[in-house]
Write an enzyme that holds these catalytic residues in place. Structure first.
Site, PDB file in Angstrom:
ATOM      1  N   ASN A   1       0.802  -1.231   0.000  1.00 49.41           N
ATOM      2  CA  ASN A   1       0.000   0.000   0.000  1.00 49.41           C
ATOM      3  C   ASN A   1       0.835   1.280   0.000  1.00 49.41           C
ATOM      4  OD1 ASN A   1       0.558  -0.739   2.689  1.00 49.41           O
ATOM      5  ND2 ASN A   1      -1.154   0.459   3.468  1.00 49.41           N
TER       6      ASN A   1
ATOM      7  N   GLY B   1       1.561  -4.959   7.553  1.00 54.24           N
ATOM      8  CA  GLY B   1       0.612  -5.671   6.703  1.00 54.24           C
ATOM      9  C   GLY B   1      -0.620  -6.050   7.474  1.00 54.24           C
ATOM     10  N   SER B   2      -1.176  -7.198   7.149  1.00 52.32           N
ATOM     11  CA  SER B   2      -2.448  -7.601   7.756  1.00 52.32           C
ATOM     12  C   SER B   2      -2.236  -8.104   9.182  1.00 52.32           C
ATOM     13  CB  SER B   2      -3.095  -8.696   6.916  1.00 52.32           C
ATOM     14  OG  SER B   2      -2.267  -9.840   6.896  1.00 52.32           O
ATOM     15  N   THR B   3      -3.264  -7.971   9.979  1.00 49.86           N
ATOM     16  CA  THR B   3      -3.206  -8.434  11.367  1.00 49.86           C
ATOM     17  C   THR B   3      -3.017  -9.957  11.392  1.00 49.86           C
ATOM     18  OG1 THR B   3      -4.508  -6.552  12.093  1.00 49.86           O
ATOM     19  CG2 THR B   3      -4.492  -8.446  13.556  1.00 49.86           C
TER      20      THR B   3
ATOM     21  N   VAL C   1      -1.430 -12.006   9.228  1.00 44.37           N
ATOM     22  CA  VAL C   1      -0.033 -12.404   8.977  1.00 44.37           C
ATOM     23  C   VAL C   1       0.870 -11.888  10.100  1.00 44.37           C
ATOM     24  CG1 VAL C   1       1.916 -12.191   7.379  1.00 44.37           C
ATOM     25  CG2 VAL C   1      -0.373 -12.596   6.479  1.00 44.37           C
ATOM     26  N   GLY C   2       0.571 -10.705  10.618  1.00 46.86           N
ATOM     27  CA  GLY C   2       1.368 -10.156  11.722  1.00 46.86           C
ATOM     28  C   GLY C   2       1.374 -11.070  12.940  1.00 46.86           C
TER      29      GLY C   2
ATOM     30  N   GLU D   1       3.210  -3.297  12.415  1.00 47.96           N
ATOM     31  CA  GLU D   1       2.283  -2.217  12.045  1.00 47.96           C
ATOM     32  C   GLU D   1       1.164  -2.900  11.278  1.00 47.96           C
ATOM     33  OE1 GLU D   1       2.412   0.651  13.196  1.00 47.96           O
ATOM     34  OE2 GLU D   1       4.521   1.109  13.583  1.00 47.96           O
TER      35      GLU D   1
ATOM     36  N   CYS E   1      -3.639   2.164   6.239  1.00 49.62           N
ATOM     37  CA  CYS E   1      -3.989   1.622   7.563  1.00 49.62           C
ATOM     38  C   CYS E   1      -4.556   2.705   8.470  1.00 49.62           C
ATOM     39  CB  CYS E   1      -2.784   0.935   8.189  1.00 49.62           C
ATOM     40  SG  CYS E   1      -1.285   1.891   8.092  1.00 49.62           S
TER      41      CYS E   1
ATOM     42  N   GLU F   1       7.320   3.245  15.302  1.00 50.90           N
ATOM     43  CA  GLU F   1       8.303   3.599  14.285  1.00 50.90           C
ATOM     44  C   GLU F   1       8.368   5.121  14.203  1.00 50.90           C
ATOM     45  OE1 GLU F   1       6.507   0.779  11.118  1.00 50.90           O
ATOM     46  OE2 GLU F   1       8.692   0.644  10.907  1.00 50.90           O
TER      47      GLU F   1
HETATM   48  P1  NAP Z   1      -0.165  -9.400   3.956  1.00 55.43           P
HETATM   49  O1  NAP Z   1      -0.346 -10.757   3.398  1.00 55.43           O
HETATM   50  O2  NAP Z   1      -0.160  -9.215   5.418  1.00 55.43           O
HETATM   51  O3  NAP Z   1       1.200  -8.843   3.314  1.00 55.43           O
HETATM   52  C1  NAP Z   1       2.170  -8.011   3.913  1.00 55.43           C
HETATM   53  C2  NAP Z   1       3.567  -8.522   3.615  1.00 55.43           C
HETATM   54  O4  NAP Z   1       3.810  -9.747   4.326  1.00 55.43           O
HETATM   55  C3  NAP Z   1       3.805  -8.871   2.145  1.00 55.43           C
HETATM   56  O5  NAP Z   1       5.134  -8.569   1.797  1.00 55.43           O
HETATM   57  C4  NAP Z   1       3.560 -10.355   2.153  1.00 55.43           C
HETATM   58  O6  NAP Z   1       4.083 -11.022   1.041  1.00 55.43           O
HETATM   59  C5  NAP Z   1       4.210 -10.767   3.445  1.00 55.43           C
HETATM   60  N1  NAP Z   1       3.796 -12.067   3.976  1.00 55.43           N
HETATM   61  C6  NAP Z   1       2.614 -12.714   3.774  1.00 55.43           C
HETATM   62  N2  NAP Z   1       2.615 -13.896   4.426  1.00 55.43           N
HETATM   63  C7  NAP Z   1       3.817 -14.013   5.056  1.00 55.43           C
HETATM   64  C8  NAP Z   1       4.420 -15.015   5.870  1.00 55.43           C
HETATM   65  N3  NAP Z   1       3.776 -16.143   6.193  1.00 55.43           N
HETATM   66  N4  NAP Z   1       5.658 -14.809   6.327  1.00 55.43           N
HETATM   67  C9  NAP Z   1       6.326 -13.681   6.029  1.00 55.43           C
HETATM   68  N5  NAP Z   1       5.819 -12.699   5.243  1.00 55.43           N
HETATM   69  C10 NAP Z   1       4.567 -12.852   4.765  1.00 55.43           C
HETATM   70  O7  NAP Z   1      -1.218  -8.422   3.357  1.00 55.43           O
HETATM   71  P2  NAP Z   1      -1.944  -8.561   1.935  1.00 55.43           P
HETATM   72  O8  NAP Z   1      -2.307  -9.976   1.648  1.00 55.43           O
HETATM   73  O9  NAP Z   1      -1.092  -7.918   0.944  1.00 55.43           O
HETATM   74  O10 NAP Z   1      -3.255  -7.694   2.192  1.00 55.43           O
HETATM   75  C11 NAP Z   1      -4.362  -8.265   2.875  1.00 55.43           C
HETATM   76  C12 NAP Z   1      -5.016  -7.284   3.817  1.00 55.43           C
HETATM   77  O11 NAP Z   1      -4.088  -6.810   4.772  1.00 55.43           O
HETATM   78  C13 NAP Z   1      -5.515  -6.009   3.167  1.00 55.43           C
HETATM   79  O12 NAP Z   1      -6.756  -6.169   2.576  1.00 55.43           O
HETATM   80  C14 NAP Z   1      -5.527  -5.063   4.324  1.00 55.43           C
HETATM   81  O13 NAP Z   1      -6.700  -5.201   5.083  1.00 55.43           O
HETATM   82  C15 NAP Z   1      -4.359  -5.495   5.146  1.00 55.43           C
HETATM   83  N6  NAP Z   1      -3.152  -4.677   4.906  1.00 55.43           N
HETATM   84  C16 NAP Z   1      -2.797  -3.762   5.839  1.00 55.43           C
HETATM   85  C17 NAP Z   1      -1.680  -2.967   5.624  1.00 55.43           C
HETATM   86  C18 NAP Z   1      -1.250  -1.936   6.609  1.00 55.43           C
HETATM   87  O14 NAP Z   1      -0.604  -0.973   6.251  1.00 55.43           O
HETATM   88  N7  NAP Z   1      -1.552  -2.096   7.878  1.00 55.43           N
HETATM   89  C19 NAP Z   1      -0.937  -3.086   4.456  1.00 55.43           C
HETATM   90  C20 NAP Z   1      -1.316  -4.051   3.514  1.00 55.43           C
HETATM   91  C21 NAP Z   1      -2.411  -4.830   3.770  1.00 55.43           C
HETATM   92  P3  NAP Z   1       3.137 -11.202  -0.260  1.00 55.43           P
HETATM   93  O15 NAP Z   1       3.315  -9.997  -1.056  1.00 55.43           O
HETATM   94  O16 NAP Z   1       3.671 -12.405  -0.940  1.00 55.43           O
HETATM   95  O17 NAP Z   1       1.733 -11.423   0.235  1.00 55.43           O
END
Ligand code: NAP
Ligand code: MG
Length: 457
Positions: A132, A208-210, A212-213, A230, A264, A433
């Site tokens: 994002n 990223g997402s809660t 995956v976090g 974050e 976010c 941060e």
């Molecule tokens: P995400 O899966 O949490 O992705 C964030 C980062 O983590 C990406 O680089 C992703 O790689 C990586 N990742 C995913 N699974 C992982 C794992 N098991 N181990 C280590 N790294 C991993 O988020 P998304 O799928 O792109 O978006 C889904 C939802 O998350 C959105 O709809 C939104 O609600 C939320 N989101 C929030 C923020 C924020 O700023 N807080 C930012 C983005 C998304 P990949 O690119 O391969 O997935």
């Protein structure tokens, strides 16, 4: 095992680039290079490290337009936003460079000797970034980590690796030691996971997402690996009847539509005091319809497309036909377009009102009084940001103290500056941060006592 990721232009669905993914074996090799580079880097005189980071900032500045155009192409960000984002990466590097010589420990009085604390670099830091805000979020982790004497391995999102790769190349041109700042494109559950699991990666900075976090935090727990998270948000925009209603209504559209709502901090729950509700909606509805949605490269565009088909489907799934909505316009044809959308008349517990949609969608919910506003604002697992609109300064302070979120603004939606701290309460994150303490988050504190009583002890 190895595969390539296709980077698409989200406004046109055209192929922009094909980027090979980093295999777990290549991650091992990258970590080994980073370990070696970190030793060289942390042994440099502070002024030399600071000067190199300033040169990196200058490189970013000299390539600002190129980086911004790349962001428009790979992420569909409006050109105005993209320029701000490249500028943010530059400013972060400059700000962090200013911290290198100021990163000092303390001298604490003790009997029989001298007690000092040393702030030592962690070693190798893994930054896992989302799509994002590819450049700012990469820089938020990378700049202070480098300044504090660490090496950085950055895993960009699969959808947006291009600006990160370009930043790493600019870092090398600025004179960073080879291997100190490497970008490792690839899938989260392969390349990202390899970083999380690696014993020589001392800290993970994840945005990223809660979901995956939480997974990453659990994996880090195994090694007591340091972690900053974050995560998501569902931030309130609280409008009291005593506010400047015209100003509050005028500021509302871009408070949740900026970056097509993929932010976010987006103020996606508009809480309006019932006595001002009708007047506020009379002003807000036409303002939503007027938002200019289209070609992100056009300077007049206020909102571009969503990042991907996956994200578009996700947003669509929340805005079901039975909902009462006010909608703006969006282009037809190729591209991942969704119009600005306000949802009214829903229960605060409905999915569209409770979940992070991450698209150009906000709900408007009425409240009765200050206590009701605070209750509604806090009725969420998230706690990232929020805004309070009122002319009563006592109320502004009371509500700022009562809302459980990391970043609040009064009569404004501004809450992100590189020199003020940023982060979430509750399930919006862990750690902070940016701001004056950003470098400290990339150090270990070592306490050393030096006896003055002679060697007999
Ligand atoms: P995400 O899966 O949490 O992705 C964030 C980062 O983590 C990406 O680089 C992703 O790689 C990586 N990742 C995913 N699974 C992982 C794992 N098991 N181990 C280590 N790294 C991993 O988020 P998304 O799928 O792109 O978006 C889904 C939802 O998350 C959105 O709809 C939104 O609600 C939320 N989101 C929030 C923020 C924020 O700023 N807080 C930012 C983005 C998304 P990949 O690119 O391969 O997935
Ligand atoms: Mg993902």
């Amino acid at each position: 095992m190895s595969y390539e990721h296709h980077v698409l232009n989200p406004a046109t669905e055209e192929l922009v680039a094909t980027v090979p993914a980093t295999s777990p074996k290549e991650v091992d090799a990258a970590v080994a290079r980073a370990v070696a580079a970190q030793r060289t880097w942390s042994a440099l005189a502070p002024a030399d490290r600071a000067r190199t980071l300033r040169r990196f900032a200058v490189q970013v500045d000299e390539h600002l337009e190129e980086l911004a155009q790349l962001e428009v192409t790979e992420a569909g960000h409006t050109i105005g936003n993209a320029r701000w984002e490249a500028g943010n990466a530059r400013d972060l590097l400059d700000y962090a460079a200013g911290g290198v010589e100021r990163l000092s420990g303390r001298q604490i009085p003790v009997p029989g000797g001298l007690n000092v604390t040393l702030l030592e670099p962690l070693g190798v830091v893994g930054v896992i970034a989302p799509w994002n805000f590819p450049m700012p979020i990469a820089a938020w982790g990378t700049a202070p980590a480098l300044a504090a004497g660490n090496a950085v391995l950055l895993k960009p999102a699969e959808t947006t690796p291009l600006t990160a790769l370009r930043l790493a190349a600019l870092g090398l041109e600025a004179g960073l030691p080879e291997g100190l700042f490497q970008v490792l494109p690839g899938a989260g559950d392969a390349t990202g996971a390899a970083l999380v699991e690696h014993p020589d990666v001392a800290k993970i900075v994840f945005t990223g997402s809660t979901r995956v976090g939480k997974h990453i935090m659990a994996r880090c727990a195994d090694r007591v690996k340091r972690v900053t998270l974050e995560l998501g948000g569902k931030s309130p925009n609280i409008v009291f009847a005593d506010a400047d209603i015209e100003a509050a209504a005028a500021a509302t559209p871009m408070s949740f539509l900026d970056n097509s709502g993929q932010d976010c901090c987006a103020r996606t729950r508009v809480l309006v005091q019932r006595s001002a509700y009708d007047r506020f909606m009379e002003l807000l509805a036409p303002a939503i319809e007027r938002v200019v949605v289209g070609d992100p490269a056009d300077e007049k565009t206020q909102m571009g497309p969503l990042i991907s088909k996956v994200q578009l489907e996700r947003v669509r799934s929340y805005v079901t036909d039975d909902l009462e909505t006010v909608r703006g316009t969006a282009p037809e044809g190729p591209g991942f377009w969704f119009p600005p959308t306000l949802v009214t008349g829903v229960d605060p517990a409905a999915p569209v009102a409770a979940d992070e949609v991450f698209g150009p969608v906000a709900v408007v919910l009425p409240f009765e009084d200050e206590a009701d506003a605070i209750r509604l604002a806090n009725a969420t697992e998230y706690g990232l940001s929020g805004s309070i609109w009122t002319r009563d300064s006592g109320r502004a302070i009371r509500v700022s103290q009562a809302v459980r979120a990391g970043n609040l603004s009064v009569n404004s939606h501004a809450s992100v500056r590189y020199w003020t701290p940023f982060g979430g309460y509750k399930q919006s994150g862990l750690g902070r941060e940016l701001g004056p303490d950003a470098l400290t988050a990339f150090t270990e504190t070592k306490n050393v006592f030096i006896s003055t009583e002679g060697s007999a002890l």
